[in-house]
Design a protein around this motif. Structure first.
Motif, PDB file in Angstrom:
ATOM      1  N   ARG A 215       2.229  13.308  -0.738  1.00 19.17           N
ATOM      2  CA  ARG A 215       2.055  11.937  -0.261  1.00 19.17           C
ATOM      3  C   ARG A 215       0.890  11.818   0.720  1.00 19.17           C
ATOM      4  N   LYS A 216       0.736  12.775   1.601  1.00 16.32           N
ATOM      5  CA  LYS A 216      -0.339  12.731   2.605  1.00 16.32           C
ATOM      6  C   LYS A 216      -1.713  12.791   1.942  1.00 16.32           C
TER       7      LYS A 216
ATOM      8  N   ILE B 197       0.993   4.275  -2.788  1.00  9.56           N
ATOM      9  CA  ILE B 197       0.838   5.699  -2.440  1.00  9.56           C
ATOM     10  C   ILE B 197       2.008   6.501  -3.004  1.00  9.56           C
ATOM     11  N   ASP B 198       3.218   5.992  -2.865  1.00 10.08           N
ATOM     12  CA  ASP B 198       4.390   6.690  -3.396  1.00 10.08           C
ATOM     13  C   ASP B 198       4.311   6.847  -4.911  1.00 10.08           C
TER      14      ASP B 198
ATOM     15  N   THR C 228      -2.442  11.886  -1.101  1.00  2.00           N
ATOM     16  CA  THR C 228      -2.617  10.635  -1.824  1.00  2.00           C
ATOM     17  C   THR C 228      -3.021   9.524  -0.867  1.00  2.00           C
ATOM     18  N   GLU C 229      -2.397   9.493   0.309  1.00  6.35           N
ATOM     19  CA  GLU C 229      -2.722   8.479   1.309  1.00  6.35           C
ATOM     20  C   GLU C 229      -4.167   8.619   1.784  1.00  6.35           C
TER      21      GLU C 229
ATOM     22  N   LYS D 223       0.827  -1.205   0.000  1.00  5.09           N
ATOM     23  CA  LYS D 223       0.000   0.000   0.000  1.00  5.09           C
ATOM     24  C   LYS D 223       0.865   1.261   0.000  1.00  5.09           C
ATOM     25  N   SER D 224       1.925   1.266   0.783  1.00  5.46           N
ATOM     26  CA  SER D 224       2.793   2.457   0.827  1.00  5.46           C
ATOM     27  C   SER D 224       3.516   2.671  -0.498  1.00  5.46           C
TER      28      SER D 224
ATOM     29  N   SER E 138       1.592   9.429  -5.886  1.00  3.97           N
ATOM     30  CA  SER E 138       1.992  10.805  -5.558  1.00  3.97           C
ATOM     31  C   SER E 138       3.117  11.293  -6.471  1.00  3.97           C
TER      32      SER E 138
ATOM     33  N   LEU F  83      -6.510   7.386  -1.081  1.00  2.29           N
ATOM     34  CA  LEU F  83      -6.510   5.934  -1.214  1.00  2.29           C
ATOM     35  C   LEU F  83      -7.241   5.276  -0.050  1.00  2.29           C
ATOM     36  N   ASN F  84      -6.994   5.748   1.168  1.00  2.53           N
ATOM     37  CA  ASN F  84      -7.690   5.194   2.335  1.00  2.53           C
ATOM     38  C   ASN F  84      -9.190   5.416   2.250  1.00  2.53           C
TER      39      ASN F  84
END
Length: 93
Positions: free
Chosen positions: A19-20, A7-8, A22-23, A3-4, A11, A26-27
């Motif tokens: 990144r935040k 996200i990377d 995008t996180e 998942k990380s 972004s 996605l969440n």
């Protein structure tokens, strides 16, 4: 891909999202998908696939440790079915 890592990658591709952000996006998407599937609704992402639930009937199971017969209750299980374009992409040589 974790998942990380996803996200990377997203972004990096979308310069206007950090990144935040995008996180959070996605969440939010994953939470919504989970809620809809848990309520028994089917979720379709065109070109990717569909998520839903299937009913499994009650059955007799076996405890592998003792060999005893066990009643397994009926239940709903989540499933994913890949869309045509995703299947084509995966099978392309």
């Amino acid at each position: 891909m974790t998942k990380s890592e996803l996200i990377d990658r997203v972004s990096q591709r979308l310069d206007h999202l950090n990144r935040k952000d995008t996180e959070v996006a996605l969440n939010t998407l994953l939470d919504y998908l989970g809620e809809q599937i848990a309520e028994g609704r089917r979720v379709e992402l065109r070109g990717f696939g569909s998520f839903g639930t299937k009913a499994r009937a009650a059955r007799k199971g076996r405890n592998p440790k003792t060999g005893d017969s066990v009643d397994v209750p009926a239940k709903q299980v989540p499933y994913f079915r890949a869309g045509k374009s995703l299947r084509t992409e995966v099978n392309r040589s």
